[in-house]
Motif scaffolding. Structure first.
Motif, short mmCIF file in Angstrom:
data_model
loop_
_atom_site.label_atom_id
_atom_site.label_comp_id
_atom_site.label_asym_id
_atom_site.label_seq_id
_atom_site.Cartn_x
_atom_site.Cartn_y
_atom_site.Cartn_z
N HIS A 16 -3.77 4.98 -2.85
CA HIS A 16 -2.95 4.00 -3.56
C HIS A 16 -3.46 3.81 -4.99
CE1 HIS A 16 -0.43 0.39 -4.06
NE2 HIS A 16 -1.48 -0.11 -4.72
N ASN A 17 -4.78 3.69 -5.14
CA ASN A 17 -5.36 3.49 -6.46
C ASN A 17 -5.15 4.71 -7.35
OD1 ASN A 17 -6.27 0.91 -5.84
ND2 ASN A 17 -8.24 1.63 -5.08
N SER A 75 -1.35 4.76 -8.36
CA SER A 75 -0.90 3.64 -9.20
C SER A 75 -1.69 3.55 -10.50
CB SER A 75 -1.03 2.31 -8.43
OG SER A 75 -2.38 2.08 -8.05
N ILE A 123 0.86 -1.19 0.00
CA ILE A 123 0.00 0.00 0.00
C ILE A 123 0.89 1.23 0.00
CG2 ILE A 123 -1.92 1.21 1.12
CD1 ILE A 123 -2.59 -1.34 2.60
N LEU A 124 0.73 2.09 -0.99
CA LEU A 124 1.53 3.32 -1.11
C LEU A 124 3.02 3.04 -0.90
CD1 LEU A 124 -0.88 5.63 0.94
CD2 LEU A 124 -0.55 5.64 -1.55
N ALA A 130 -6.28 5.18 2.60
CA ALA A 130 -4.99 4.71 2.06
C ALA A 130 -5.18 3.97 0.75
CB ALA A 130 -4.29 3.82 3.09
N HIS A 131 -6.18 3.12 0.68
CA HIS A 131 -6.41 2.37 -0.56
C HIS A 131 -6.85 3.29 -1.69
CE1 HIS A 131 -5.72 -1.83 0.43
NE2 HIS A 131 -6.25 -1.61 1.62
#
Length: 455
Positions: free
Chosen positions: A389-390, A393, A98-99, A385-386
């Motif tokens: 992250h998305n 990325s 994650i990240l 966080a997710h």
């Protein structure tokens, strides 16, 4: 540095936008802070108590000096929530999945026990020019900044037109209120009183409860409300009503602050023999044990969400110490309160010698047997966080935005985070209520209320 103010609570300070208005004083500094490429903001209430002062919003309010008021108490559960947020962020920073190329930081603020600050201004400014500017500020805030709450259950917040950026990891009171009405019916109570916070949380929750209870043949003898920041007259009126009423069953749709103030006053006046039904905002709060009137609540019943476990959190809480937060005045008071020692020269109290450690002995702060709401904080951090992250990325021509584009990594906007949270997050509750019956069917597996009895 990219700073995303993704607030975990609905307590916010709004700055006027009209030229005639200006900021008075200095902005409140965060109680806990850590730098990072991305920052998550959090607001928690580390103190509870009663001032008996209604904010006028025409002058600076007096700064609460919590040590000087015996009515202010440290809320260990709220501090545990804040530490759970810190724990989740540190856990994510160690997770290469994650990240991986970014570090999360945080800014955590202390709300100091004042709730629903916007409502009081609205109520007192119907004919004031400041009213329109405040409304503009509110609209600007709720449409721009993403807010994720672990504890705000008001059904009013499900209105996406008014709160398009509000999300939560806890179910709406719409279901709890109706479940409590069924509970009253189950025990055969047909004559009762109803109390609530004098804000949207209390008013919406108690209104839904009363409607559902009356449909079940329950009569409501009285319905009253008050706030911990309100006048003592409203508290006196409620106590007088309870004393003279014939009903001995009371539904209290309140926060832990108001119920603590109320039962303390009932205890002082020796008003006993009441059966309490509680909303989940106070029915699970172990800080009530610190109040004078906590014995009056023995036998109270209510519903709560199911419990959870967070591996590693117990050890993390035990290792919390002053060196981690050297600039925090709250943590200084927290530490001195637990160990009855002083971190600064004080002739009236023994000095802390460094041998103090939270792993020795039992304390509500380090107790991880009940993490049902702390887990909501934990899930909120992971949801953010997710989403980040998305966004970071994302691959061009495969992005989630117009023309399959991606967000710019150095200029991620709050609305982009909100879009990803709404679209993909498995941690958040559905927050739209066009058809309550269908929504309930869709969520009945996710939200299982448990019956709780205080003893």
């Amino acid at each position: 540095m990219l700073i995303l103010e993704l607030l975990l609570l609905m307590s916010v300070l709004i700055k006027a936008v009209q030229p005639d208005c200006r900021r008075q004083g200095k902005a409140q500094l965060p109680e806990f802070i850590k730098d990072g490429a991305l920052k998550i903001g959090g607001i928690f209430t580390f103190y509870t108590g009663y001032t008996g002062v209604i904010p006028s919003f025409t002058r600076l309010p007096p700064q609460p000096k919590c040590k000087e008021y015996v009515c202010f108490h440290i809320n260990y559960r709220e501090f545990k929530f804040a530490c759970t947020m810190i724990f989740a962020i540190e856990e994510i920073n160690k997770n290469q999945n994650i990240l991986p190329n970014h570090t999360l930081g945080y800014e955590i603020f202390n709300a100091c026990g004042f709730s629903n600050i916007l409502q009081e201004k609205n109520r007192g400014a119907e004919n004031n020019d400041f009213h329109s500017s405040l409304m503009h500020a509110i609209v600007t805030f709720v449409f721009v900044f993403t807010q994720i709450s672990h504890f705000a259950t008001c059904a009013c917040l499900s209105n996406r037109k008014e709160f398009p950026s509000f999300l939560r990891t806890i179910p709406s009171d719409y279901y709890q209120s109706r479940a409590l009405a069924q509970l009253v019916k189950h025990f055969g109570w047909t004559w009762m009183g109803a109390l609530s916070n004098d804000n949207d949380y209390g008013k919406n929750g108690i209104a839904t409860f009363i409607k559902a209870a009356q449909e079940e043949g329950v009569c409501i003898e009285y319905s009253q409300a008050f706030e911990s920041t309100g006048s003592k007259t409203s508290l006196k009126n409620i106590v007088d009503t309870i004393r003279t009423s014939k009903s001995k069953v009371i539904m209290a749709f309140m926060s832990h602050r108001e119920i603590k103030i109320l039962v303390d006053e009932l205890y002082r006046q020796n008003i006993t023999g009441l059966q309490w039904i509680g909303s989940d905002a106070w029915i699970t709060d172990d800080s009530l044990a610190d109040s004078q009137g906590h014995t009056l609540l023995i036998g109270s019943i209510g519903f709560t969400v199911r419990n959870a476990q967070i591996p590693g959190l117990g050890h993390f809480l035990q290792e919390v110490n002053p060196s981690q937060f050297p600039k925090s005045m709250f943590f200084k008071e927290f530490w001195e309160n637990i160990f009855q020692c002083s971190l600064s020269p004080n002739a009236m109290q023994r000095a802390c010698n460094g041998s103090e450690h939270l792993k020795y002995g039992k304390h509500p702060f380090t107790d991880v047997s009940d993490l049902r709401y702390a887990n909501n904080v934990y899930k909120a951090v992971y949801a953010i966080a997710h989403a980040l992250h998305n966004l970071l990325s994302c691959k061009q021509q495969k992005g989630p935005f117009a023309n399959a584009t991606c967000a710019q990594p150095t200029t991620i906007q709050p609305w982009q985070v909100k879009y990803l949270l709404n679209r993909k997050s498995k941690y958040l509750t559905l927050n739209i209520c066009k058809n309550p019956s269908k929504l309930h069917d869709a969520n009945k597996i996710l939200f299982i209320y448990l019956l709780l009895l205080l003893f």
